[in-house]
Design a protein around this motif. Sequence first.
Motif, short mmCIF file in Angstrom:
data_model
loop_
_atom_site.label_atom_id
_atom_site.label_comp_id
_atom_site.label_asym_id
_atom_site.label_seq_id
_atom_site.Cartn_x
_atom_site.Cartn_y
_atom_site.Cartn_z
N TYR A 1 0.95 -1.19 0.05
CA TYR A 1 0.11 0.10 -0.15
C TYR A 1 0.80 1.28 -0.08
N PHE A 2 0.47 1.90 -0.97
CA PHE A 2 1.30 3.47 -1.31
C PHE A 2 2.79 3.03 -1.34
N SER A 3 3.05 2.20 -2.10
CA SER A 3 4.38 1.78 -2.42
C SER A 3 5.00 1.95 -3.82
N LEU A 4 6.02 1.82 -4.06
CA LEU A 4 6.80 2.00 -5.10
C LEU A 4 5.99 0.86 -6.32
N GLN A 5 5.90 -0.46 -5.94
CA GLN A 5 5.24 -1.26 -6.63
C GLN A 5 3.76 -1.00 -7.21
N GLU A 6 3.26 -0.36 -6.05
CA GLU A 6 1.90 0.05 -6.55
C GLU A 6 1.84 1.37 -7.46
#
Length: 230
Positions: A130-135
Amino acid sequence: MFEFPLLMTEAKSPHQNGYPGLRPSSEVRDGKRIERDVAVSMRDGTILYVDILRPETEARVPVLLAYTPYGKHNTIDFQPNLAEGADIDPPLPAGTVFEAPAAAYWVAHGYAVVYADTRGSWGCEGNATYFSLQEALDGYDLVEWAGTQAWSNGKVGMSGVSYLALVQYGVAATRPPHLAAITAVWSGESERGLHAGRGGAGHPRESSPVHCTLRGIRHRRSAIGAGCRQ
């Protein structure tokens, strides 16, 4: 100093929380082409699933993308009075996804609406973050996918409120070439200054999640429309 108890509850499976499972389908209803659980491959091969609602036309149309961890199947029956100020007469459109733009309105005005579940949520592959670079990178891939479909005019706007608003900042920071506009409104902490810090508390109708989602906020809906159509 205040202390708050930490409340833990047993985790539930998606199906225990009302998830109906993957149900790929395509149909035309009320002038809309509706495609459910369309598989979209991310750069690492992970599959996310989207629903697409678009005009039944041969013309290429602008796209609104709502990117959600809450489930594209998660439709909400809003109270009729919550539409006040959004220029929509009750009853509200059926099938409106939680915190996302109302497809019934936007498709009727010549847009395609794409509801996308995030990685690791509901039927999507991978691990949820959540709220990540991946997202954000997945959001980039979704924008580029939507912008290159045969029914798309190449202009993609992101829309939604709260979580669906905050995630737009991360996606925009990756600079997808087909991203034409974002409407990151009513996004909690990021909007505190707008609604409370400057000029006092905002009018509850102007900052309500329903008001923002149904029409992209009355005062800003022209901005996303202009961005996607230029």
